[in-house]
Design a protein around this motif. Structure first.
Motif, PDB file in Angstrom:
ATOM      1  N   ARG A 347     -46.798  23.620 -29.895  1.00 25.99           N
ATOM      2  CA  ARG A 347     -45.840  24.524 -30.864  1.00 25.99           C
ATOM      3  C   ARG A 347     -44.817  23.434 -31.516  1.00 25.99           C
ATOM      4  NH1 ARG A 347     -43.020  29.389 -28.679  1.00 25.99           N
ATOM      5  NH2 ARG A 347     -44.965  29.766 -27.293  1.00 25.99           N
ATOM      6  N   PRO A 348     -45.093  23.372 -33.269  1.00 26.51           N
ATOM      7  CA  PRO A 348     -43.970  22.358 -33.766  1.00 26.51           C
ATOM      8  C   PRO A 348     -42.642  23.183 -33.769  1.00 26.51           C
ATOM      9  CG  PRO A 348     -45.561  23.339 -35.368  1.00 26.51           C
ATOM     10  CD  PRO A 348     -45.896  23.960 -34.018  1.00 26.51           C
ATOM     11  N   THR A 349     -41.507  22.239 -33.445  1.00 24.47           N
ATOM     12  CA  THR A 349     -40.343  22.542 -33.656  1.00 24.47           C
ATOM     13  C   THR A 349     -40.027  23.171 -35.216  1.00 24.47           C
ATOM     14  OG1 THR A 349     -39.897  20.509 -33.871  1.00 24.47           O
ATOM     15  CG2 THR A 349     -39.446  21.584 -31.497  1.00 24.47           C
ATOM     16  N   ALA A 350     -39.232  24.169 -35.341  1.00 28.63           N
ATOM     17  CA  ALA A 350     -38.623  24.405 -36.604  1.00 28.63           C
ATOM     18  C   ALA A 350     -37.910  23.477 -37.232  1.00 28.63           C
ATOM     19  CB  ALA A 350     -38.005  25.803 -36.496  1.00 28.63           C
ATOM     20  N   TYR A 351     -37.869  23.326 -38.340  1.00 28.30           N
ATOM     21  CA  TYR A 351     -36.936  22.599 -39.228  1.00 28.30           C
ATOM     22  C   TYR A 351     -35.620  22.648 -38.793  1.00 28.30           C
ATOM     23  CZ  TYR A 351     -35.151  19.742 -43.106  1.00 28.30           C
ATOM     24  OH  TYR A 351     -34.385  18.761 -43.719  1.00 28.30           O
TER      25      TYR A 351
END
Lengths: 358, 232
Positions: A347-351
């Protein structure tokens, strides 16, 4: 005066699902033309039958689920599924094979799981596995390429072979196969290149002996090489149009290539090499058209790399050590099963968030 | 008393069906349901064991210390499985050979030890017997349904090999519904059992959902309130 307020992103990609699917169908045209050139009219009839069945099954499912059939059909996804299945099966397989496969793909794999966007398995590949397990004889009866046997079957005889299993002169598929292959070898049933290698190795021939047979051209399987090149071309079109991203094809082909190089270094006379693996069977079709299915593939870019590499390695392992000659469908289904786990851990981390916090 | 039996019957056959809801004993369920005959044979064997073990466990429930109840249950179940196995070996030898390892494996069927633990060890013997009968019947029905589904799709027949279970006269029971040039191998192979099981469970849930929707739609009649006191 009121302003329309919306949060970012403000610049949208205006492409709809139906446009995407149309472009995918368009990109399959070179590959289909190559298959038509090498394997005759069968592919055209299979595509027509599959398309018709898919549209009927999709409409009935949508009606049963109380949704608008017209709206559902306009996204063309059923036709893409049908086309992927139709190009995967032998061109002269009887009509009920493709009909059963398409109905299974649309009704069970797609709509019972919730319709477009909800299916966990790739519908075309699940249907292919169903057919391969249920009808192994029909699903492995490929004719030798027309250019090799010189035995071309007209459009009418092809249709007759598919519908009633006999040509107008009264020959069955097996007899046509025997005639076509008989001109080349004595009573050796012609198979796809991967099939041929598997059979030969099982009979104790070495790889180089197997590769000297006429089904193999200078580089890879005769005819199959060009089919794969054509699908590669179509896939590059998809990449250029940004329908698909580079991650899945690159990781799949890369992993398959690495595995094939290691394998052929370890056992050069028992495991086929890089050229065979990349340009035989359905490798290019899988890399650009099947594994890239946005629904059943992983979501994030890192996830896509892992997913596709898994498909690539599985293709190699199942092709080399499994019971069936080609492995695309099994590899894709197994990787589809892993997608939830892959998505969980990539899961990519949120900006703006600190990395690694989930 | 009759409501207790109704609840037991309803639970065993539908609401808490061992195969469709508890999903217990799936190994034999998936392995032997290639034909109706095999399914029925194993179903009846399981039912006999279930009734016998439920009665015995219920009878000894007050003498078995809580700490060692599981080994005792297993010994009781194993005894009945051995009885059934020897009986089948003697009277239905063909079926005994066809079912093979799955008859001794009834010992490990979690549905049986589950009922011993959940019901028989807490209730009197006649209720436990009825519970075992209903649970066994529910299990058998699912086995037979799955067997029929797979036999029809895979071979186009019904009750093929019934003589293995019922004796020579049953040879005529075999019904050839239709014949294929190429059988649907998937239905006979293990994946077909999993798929068929999935369809059966989905069908049950669908029926339950429709029932529930019907109940929700039906207007709940408000009871007329008869006022017997004055308003304070």
């Amino acid at each position: 005066m009121s302003f329309f307020i919306a949060s970012s992103p403000h610049n949208h990609q205006k492409r709809t699902t139906s446009r995407l699917m149309q472009l995918v169908l368009l990109a399959m045209v070179p590959g289909v033309l190559a298959q038509f050139y090498f394997f005759g009219w069968g592919i055209v009839w299979q595509l027509l039958i599959a398309g018709f069945t898919a549209v009927c099954a999709e409409s009935l499912c949508l009606i049963a689920r109380e949704r608008s059939p017209l709206r559902g059909l306009q996204d063309y996804s059923a036709l893409v599924t049908a086309a992927l299945l139709a190009v995967s099966i032998p061109p002269l397989a009887p009509w009920w094979v493709i009909v059963i496969g398409t109905i299974f793909a649309i009704v069970v794999v797609k709509h019972l799981f919730g319709g477009i966007g909800h299916n966990i398995f790739n519908p075309a590949m699940a249907a292919y596995v169903l057919l391969l397990i249920s009808f192994p004889v029909q699903m492995t009866s490929w004719l030798p390429p027309v250019t090799l046997s010189g035995e071309s079957i007209g459009w009418w005889d092809s249709l007759r072979l598919i519908l009633v299993q006999y040509t107008s002169a009264g020959y069955s598929v097996d007899q046509v196969r025997a005639v076509a292959t008989g001109q080349l070898f004595d009573a050796v049933v012609m198979a796809t290149p991967l099939d041929q290698i598997k059979t030969d190795l099982a009979q104790g021939l070495t790889l180089s002996e197997s590769l000297s047979k006429p089904i193999f051209g200078a580089f890879a399987g005769h005819g199959w090489l060009w089919v794969n090149v054509a699908y590669l071309f179509g896939g590059l079109m998809l990449l250029q149009q940004r329908i698909i991203q580079w991650h899945i094809p690159a990781a799949l082909l890369g992993a398959l290539a690495v595995a094939a190089i290691i394998g052929s270094l370890a056992a050069p006379d028992a495991l086929p090499g890089l050229n065979i693996h990349l340009f035989s069977g359905g490798t290019m079709l899988a890399a650009f058209f099947i594994a890239t299915d946005p629904v059943s593939a992983a979501t994030s870019n890192r996830g896509k790399l892992i997913y596709a590499a898994l498909v690539g390695v599985l293709i190699y392992v199942i092709r080399s050590f499994g019971g069936y000659p080609d492995a695309i469908a099994f590899a894709v289904l197994l990787a589809n099963l892993c997608v939830p786990v892959i998505d969980q851990y990539t899961r990519p981390t949120a900006y703006g968030q600190a990395g690694g916090q989930r | 008393m009759s409501t207790e039996y109704q609840t037991l019957a309803n639970d065993g056959l539908w609401e808490n069906n061992p195969a469709l809801v508890q999903l217990l004993g799936l190994c034999p369920l998936l392995a032997v349901t290639g034909t109706v005959t095999n399914a029925l044979g194993l179903g009846i064997a399981t039912m006999l064991v279930l009734v016998g073990s439920n009665i015995t466990v219920s009878l000894v429930r007050n003498w078995v210390p809580n700490e060692i109840r599981i080994p005792v249950f297993v010994i009781v179940i194993a005894t009945f499985v051995t009885l059934v196995e020897l009986t089948m070996n003697a009277f239905t030898y063909g079926l005994f050979m066809a079912l093979g390892i799955f008859i001794p494996l009834i010992v490990t069927n979690c549905a049986i030890i589950g009922r011993a633990e959940a019901y028989a060890s807490k209730n009197n013997w006649y209720n436990s017997a009825f519970d075992g009968l209903m649970m066994g019947l529910g299990f058998t029905l699912v086995l037979v349904a799955l067997g029929a589904l797979r036999e029809i799709l895979g071979q186009g027949t019904l009750f093929a090999g019934a003589e293995l279970l019922l004796g020579e006269w049953a040879r005529d029971l075999k019904i050839q519904l239709f014949s294929f040039d190429y059988p649907l191998l998937l239905a006979i192979l293990p994946p077909g059992a999993f798929l068929g099981m999935g369809f059966l469970i989905a069908g049950k849930n669908w029926i339950d959902g429709r029932r529930k929707a019907k109940l929700a739609k039906a207007p709940i009649e408000k009871a007329q309130r008869a006022r017997v006191t004055t308003v304070n």
